[in-house]
Design a protein around this motif. Structure first.
Motif, PDB file in Angstrom:
ATOM      1  N   GLN A   1       0.815  -1.209   0.000  1.00  0.00           N
ATOM      2  CA  GLN A   1       0.000   0.000   0.000  1.00  0.00           C
ATOM      3  C   GLN A   1       0.852   1.264   0.000  1.00  0.00           C
ATOM      4  OE1 GLN A   1      -2.782  -0.223   3.249  1.00  0.00           O
ATOM      5  NE2 GLN A   1      -3.181  -2.404   2.918  1.00  0.00           N
ATOM      6  N   TYR A   2       2.157   1.125   0.412  1.00  0.00           N
ATOM      7  CA  TYR A   2       3.074   2.267   0.475  1.00  0.00           C
ATOM      8  C   TYR A   2       4.234   2.029  -0.478  1.00  0.00           C
ATOM      9  CZ  TYR A   2       0.619   3.716   4.720  1.00  0.00           C
ATOM     10  OH  TYR A   2      -0.338   4.126   5.614  1.00  0.00           O
TER      11      TYR A   2
ATOM     12  N   HIS B   1       1.505   7.094  -0.422  1.00  0.00           N
ATOM     13  CA  HIS B   1       0.277   6.370  -0.092  1.00  0.00           C
ATOM     14  C   HIS B   1      -0.896   7.163  -0.674  1.00  0.00           C
ATOM     15  CE1 HIS B   1      -2.099   3.430   2.007  1.00  0.00           C
ATOM     16  NE2 HIS B   1      -2.785   4.370   2.670  1.00  0.00           N
TER      17      HIS B   1
ATOM     18  N   THR C   1      -1.438   5.208  -4.387  1.00  0.00           N
ATOM     19  CA  THR C   1      -0.041   4.887  -4.107  1.00  0.00           C
ATOM     20  C   THR C   1       0.706   4.725  -5.431  1.00  0.00           C
ATOM     21  OG1 THR C   1      -0.635   3.750  -2.054  1.00  0.00           O
ATOM     22  CG2 THR C   1       1.515   3.253  -2.999  1.00  0.00           C
TER      23      THR C   1
END
Length: 344
Positions: free
Chosen positions: A212-213, A255, A300
């Motif tokens: 997700q990052y 993100h 992201t």
């Protein structure tokens, strides 16, 4: 024909003198008659001198019997002599000793059978006293030795009991120590297993977060870290993390979030602020160009600008700051990125 009985004889009167000779052909002035005399304690002369006490061969019962028979015989003889002959009874004196065996036995025969331990202290020699003292001393020594042995037995018993108690305590302590060590090992193993499980879970969480990052740029070099002191910063220390990269290198959204600022920011040069869903603000500074506008939602990895050297800089780089909840003071971006599963 009846005969008259003889006239009774007149009773003997001590004051009248008998004309009948006694034991001789004529009357003698040195012979009775006398009155009957019984010896008493006041009329007897006390016996003086030492009397040897012989061994009582027949025991106390035999001596008492013989004494009683002798006394009865003597008294009877004296009484008969007084009644028949009119002579004064013979004085009988008895020694004041516990035993009268010496009066009824021959001196020469009893001397050979004299006891080694006399019934009284009369006639006891120094050798007898020494023998008695030796026997008493031996008996005392035997008693003391018996008491000493008894006390030693008690000491040995107590020592054995103390030794047994100490051994039992040592065994109990060893068992308790082994149990504690086993519990400690089990706790350590459990802790290690828990830590391993936690690390595994954290790694899984970070791996999921890493999806997700993402890092803000590529082909970079970390040149300055958070909190580094220096006069080139107006606050006196560095407030972010610098990614040095060539001008024009793409800057990506770390993100998903919303762009809340995009424009010139003085010493920060061109700056874009991306606010995440939890309220954390990410500042992207010194950009050469901005690719997004305020209010725009990005995902992201979306491109939001390019690396530049605008504002107070010495070369092209991306200056990244992290402000949780939109606070004025930022935190260390390196630690925050690591918490998201990223390693700058």
């Amino acid at each position: 024909m009846a005969s008259n009985p003889p006239a009774p004889e007149a009773p003997f009167v001590p004051s009248q003198r008998s004309t009948e000779p006694f034991g001789s052909g004529s009357y003698r002035t040195d012979e009775g008659p006398w009155e009957e005399w019984n010896p008493t304690e006041e009329s007897l002369r006390p016996v003086r001198g030492r009397h040897r006490v012989a061994k009582q061969r027949g025991g106390l019962a035999r001596s008492s019997t013989v004494l009683g028979v002798g006394v009865i015989a003597a008294v009877s003889a004296g009484g008969m002599a007084s009644a028949n002959t009119g002579k004064p009874p013979v004085s009988i004196s008895m020694p004041d000793l516990p035993s009268v065996g010496s009066l009824l036995s021959d001196d020469s025969a009893d001397a050979a059978e004299a006891p080694t331990a006399p019934l009284s202290g009369i006639g006891v020699t120094s050798a007898d006293t020494a023998q008695g003292t030796t026997d008493a001393g031996e008996a005392l020594r035997t008693r003391i030795m018996a008491q000493a042995e008894q006390q030693q037995d008690q000491v040995d018993t107590k020592a054995a009991a103390a030794s047994a108690a100490a051994a039992q305590k040592a065994v109990a302590d060893a068992a308790a120590k082994a149990e504690k060590e086993a519990e400690a090992k089990a706790a350590a193993a459990k802790k290690k297993a828990d830590e391993a499980a936690a690390q595994k879970a954290e790694a899984a969480r970070l791996a999921e977060l890493a999806k997700q990052y993402t890092l803000p740029t590529s082909s970079y070099t970390i040149t300055s870290t958070f909190g580094q002191a220096g006069s080139m910063w107006s606050s006196g220390y560095h407030t972010g993390l610098d990614f040095a990269a060539p001008t024009g290198t793409l800057i990506k959204a770390i993100h998903s979030g919303t762009v809340t600022e995009a424009g010139w920011a003085g010493s920060y040069g061109y700056r874009t602020i991306l606010t995440l869903d939890d309220g954390t603000e990410l500042w992207f500074c010194h950009q050469s160009s901005i690719s997004v506008s305020v209010g725009q939602k990005v995902a992201t990895g979306d491109v939001i600008g390019r690396v530049g050297a605008t504002g107070n800089v010495t070369g092209p780089h991306l200056h990244l700051e992290v402000h949780p909840g939109g606070s004025a003071d930022g935190i260390d971006p390196m630690a925050w990125l690591q918490g998201k599963g990223l390693t700058p």
